[in-house]
Scaffold this motif. Structure first.
Motif, short mmCIF file in Angstrom:
data_model
loop_
_atom_site.label_atom_id
_atom_site.label_comp_id
_atom_site.label_asym_id
_atom_site.label_seq_id
_atom_site.Cartn_x
_atom_site.Cartn_y
_atom_site.Cartn_z
N GLN A 181 41.18 37.21 37.27
CA GLN A 181 40.28 36.53 35.86
C GLN A 181 41.09 36.97 34.91
OE1 GLN A 181 37.45 38.21 34.92
NE2 GLN A 181 37.11 39.94 36.66
N ARG A 182 41.17 38.08 34.64
CA ARG A 182 41.11 39.11 33.05
C ARG A 182 42.69 39.05 33.00
NH1 ARG A 182 39.21 42.82 37.06
NH2 ARG A 182 38.20 44.43 36.13
N ILE A 183 43.87 38.66 32.87
CA ILE A 183 44.94 38.44 31.96
C ILE A 183 45.17 36.82 31.99
CG2 ILE A 183 47.22 38.74 31.80
CD1 ILE A 183 46.89 41.52 32.85
N ASP A 184 44.74 36.31 33.57
CA ASP A 184 44.91 35.21 33.74
C ASP A 184 44.14 34.21 34.75
OD1 ASP A 184 45.40 31.96 33.01
OD2 ASP A 184 47.33 32.48 34.27
N GLU A 185 43.61 32.98 34.86
CA GLU A 185 43.04 32.47 36.34
C GLU A 185 43.74 31.70 36.28
OE1 GLU A 185 39.14 33.27 36.03
OE2 GLU A 185 38.80 32.43 34.08
N PRO A 186 43.66 30.92 38.08
CA PRO A 186 43.61 29.12 37.88
C PRO A 186 43.12 28.22 36.78
CG PRO A 186 43.22 30.50 40.16
CD PRO A 186 43.28 31.65 39.26
N ASP A 187 44.29 27.81 36.49
CA ASP A 187 43.25 27.03 35.04
C ASP A 187 44.04 24.61 35.88
OD1 ASP A 187 41.96 25.25 33.65
OD2 ASP A 187 43.37 26.05 31.63
N HIS A 188 43.20 24.51 35.59
CA HIS A 188 43.35 22.38 35.56
C HIS A 188 44.56 22.92 34.71
CE1 HIS A 188 38.80 22.43 37.63
NE2 HIS A 188 40.45 21.64 38.37
N VAL A 189 45.54 21.51 35.50
CA VAL A 189 46.76 21.27 34.68
C VAL A 189 46.58 19.69 34.06
CG1 VAL A 189 49.24 20.16 34.71
CG2 VAL A 189 48.41 22.19 36.08
N PRO A 190 46.10 19.45 32.19
CA PRO A 190 45.51 18.37 32.31
C PRO A 190 46.56 17.17 32.94
CG PRO A 190 45.82 19.74 30.47
CD PRO A 190 46.61 20.35 31.90
N GLY A 191 45.24 16.21 33.24
CA GLY A 191 46.31 14.74 33.62
C GLY A 191 46.49 14.65 35.01
N ALA A 192 46.43 16.25 36.05
CA ALA A 192 47.14 16.42 36.80
C ALA A 192 45.86 16.74 37.94
CB ALA A 192 48.53 17.18 37.41
N ASN A 193 46.56 16.53 39.40
CA ASN A 193 45.48 17.47 40.39
C ASN A 193 45.92 18.69 40.76
OD1 ASN A 193 43.85 15.09 40.59
ND2 ASN A 193 45.28 13.33 41.57
N GLN A 194 45.70 19.62 40.66
CA GLN A 194 46.64 20.62 39.81
C GLN A 194 45.79 21.57 39.34
OE1 GLN A 194 50.90 21.83 38.54
NE2 GLN A 194 51.05 21.05 40.70
N MET A 195 45.64 22.46 39.99
CA MET A 195 45.87 23.97 39.21
C MET A 195 47.14 24.86 39.37
SD MET A 195 41.99 25.15 40.09
CE MET A 195 41.71 25.75 38.41
N GLN A 196 46.71 25.89 38.36
CA GLN A 196 48.27 26.92 38.02
C GLN A 196 48.21 28.16 37.26
OE1 GLN A 196 51.27 24.24 36.35
NE2 GLN A 196 51.05 25.24 34.74
N MET A 197 48.96 28.94 37.31
CA MET A 197 48.68 30.15 37.09
C MET A 197 49.94 30.98 36.38
SD MET A 197 46.30 33.09 38.37
CE MET A 197 47.16 33.62 39.59
N GLU A 198 50.01 31.98 35.95
CA GLU A 198 51.93 32.79 35.70
C GLU A 198 51.83 34.46 35.64
OE1 GLU A 198 55.85 31.75 34.61
OE2 GLU A 198 54.63 32.20 32.98
N LEU A 199 51.13 34.74 36.22
CA LEU A 199 51.40 36.57 36.14
C LEU A 199 53.12 37.59 36.59
CD1 LEU A 199 47.38 36.51 36.83
CD2 LEU A 199 48.78 37.02 34.94
N THR A 200 53.01 38.19 36.25
CA THR A 200 53.78 39.53 36.92
C THR A 200 52.80 39.80 38.45
OG1 THR A 200 52.82 41.58 35.85
CG2 THR A 200 54.84 39.56 34.94
N VAL A 201 53.82 40.91 39.07
CA VAL A 201 52.90 42.10 40.30
C VAL A 201 52.02 42.60 39.51
CG1 VAL A 201 53.38 42.63 42.20
CG2 VAL A 201 53.64 40.93 42.05
N ARG A 202 53.00 43.04 38.40
CA ARG A 202 51.44 44.66 37.51
C ARG A 202 50.51 44.10 36.60
NH1 ARG A 202 52.67 47.17 32.80
NH2 ARG A 202 51.83 49.91 32.50
N GLN A 203 50.55 42.68 36.30
CA GLN A 203 49.94 41.91 36.38
C GLN A 203 48.30 41.67 36.91
OE1 GLN A 203 51.54 38.63 33.63
NE2 GLN A 203 51.87 39.49 31.63
N LEU A 204 48.80 41.34 37.86
CA LEU A 204 47.74 41.33 38.82
C LEU A 204 46.93 42.28 39.51
CD1 LEU A 204 49.95 38.26 41.49
CD2 LEU A 204 48.14 38.02 40.19
N LEU A 205 48.23 43.31 39.89
CA LEU A 205 47.21 44.84 40.15
C LEU A 205 46.75 44.79 38.93
CD1 LEU A 205 50.25 46.97 41.13
CD2 LEU A 205 48.59 46.01 42.64
#
Length: 293
Positions: A181-205
């Protein structure tokens, strides 16, 4: 304050029933008490339970006081079909609560009503909806290194349902987890029944091993450049673990909060009572990184 929610909130919503802060409410008449009701009901889990307590009864009172003349039911709202439940008395250091164990699997995106009726016909109740069954995926067949961007997807998450995710890694013989949740977190895609996010493994750490400034102090570094205090090459192996909770729509009011005690007590979900009922679904997966550099 950073939000450390994923595991805490679900266990807390059940455990809080044993410490209702002796709060007495008075929705019916001056001489009639009411009930607290708590439960995080999980899809696919055996022996889910809903915990109730008569909040007008003092702590450490005899176990039978306040529960003699009540009727409790769990029903599908649309069909009216009753769901089998079983009463179980729980003694926590002399403080008695009653668990109602759900003996059937509940269905995704079905509304259920839990109700308590006292001897005078007064009703404490809550309607909650179970979440759907989502699918998860990532957009890469091969994760080349710790700087390789990874897009995470969760399909069939209909707002206001949402996902909270944790990442886990092995370091010095232990597995460490952090909520993403610090750099990014799952977020809803407008108009779709979907959540997504994009991070590198280093960012996940960064969420597992946050930098000394922790995100609260000022720093000249942009979020995407924050350094974890443990780097990829220091981990015990190249396996990245993910676990998440898919929350049903009733949890919407808590999505942006830190889940304090009174958020649950004052949630408004329990008609003529206090507490909270909501449905969840848990899942997990893992992936490997080819070069931990």
């Amino acid at each position: 304050m950073l939000k450390t929610r994923l595991i805490f909130i679900v266990s807390f919503v059940i455990a809080i029933a044993s410490c209702d802060r002796n709060r007495t409410i008075d929705p019916f008449e001056d001489d009639i008490g009411s009930f607290s009701v708590y439960g995080a009901i999980e899809l696919g889990k055996d022996n889910n339970s809903i915990r109730i307590r008569n909040v007008s009864i003092p702590f450490l009172a005899d176990s039978t006081i306040g529960y003699e003349e009540i009727e409790v039911s769990l029903k599908e709202v649309d069909s009216g079909r009753s769901v089998d439940i079983e009463e179980k008395l729980v003694n926590q250091n002399g403080n008695y609560t009653v668990n109602y164990v759900i003996l059937e699997d509940l269905e995704p995106r079905i509304d259920y009503e839990f109700s308590i009726t006292d001897e005078f016909g007064n009703v404490v109740s809550s309607v909650f909806k179970m979440p759907g069954i989502n699918t998860h995926r990532i957009n890469q067949n091969r994760i080349l290194d710790c700087y390789h961007p990874i897009k995470f997807y969760w399909d069939n998450v209909i707002a206001p349902e949402y996902i909270l995710m944790e990442v886990g890694v092995d370091y010095q013989g232990q597995r460490y987890w952090g909520e993403v949740q610090r750099i990014d977190e799952p977020d809803h895609v407008p108009g779709a029944n979907q959540m997504q996010m994009e991070l590198t493994v280093r960012q996940l750490l960064v969420d597992v091993f946050p930098p000394p400034f922790g995100g609260e102090a000022s720093t000249s570094l942009p979020l995407e450049k924050w350094p974890p205090t443990v780097e990829c090459y220091e981990l015990d192996n190249n396996i990245i673990h993910v676990r998440y909770i898919h929350f049903g729509q009733d949890w919407e009011q808590f999505e942006e909060t830190s889940y304090y005690i009174f958020d649950y007590l004052d949630s408004g979900e329990i008609t003529n009572g206090i507490g909270f009922l909501g449905g969840i679904r848990r899942d997990r997966f893992s992936f490997t990184v080819e070069e931990m550099n």
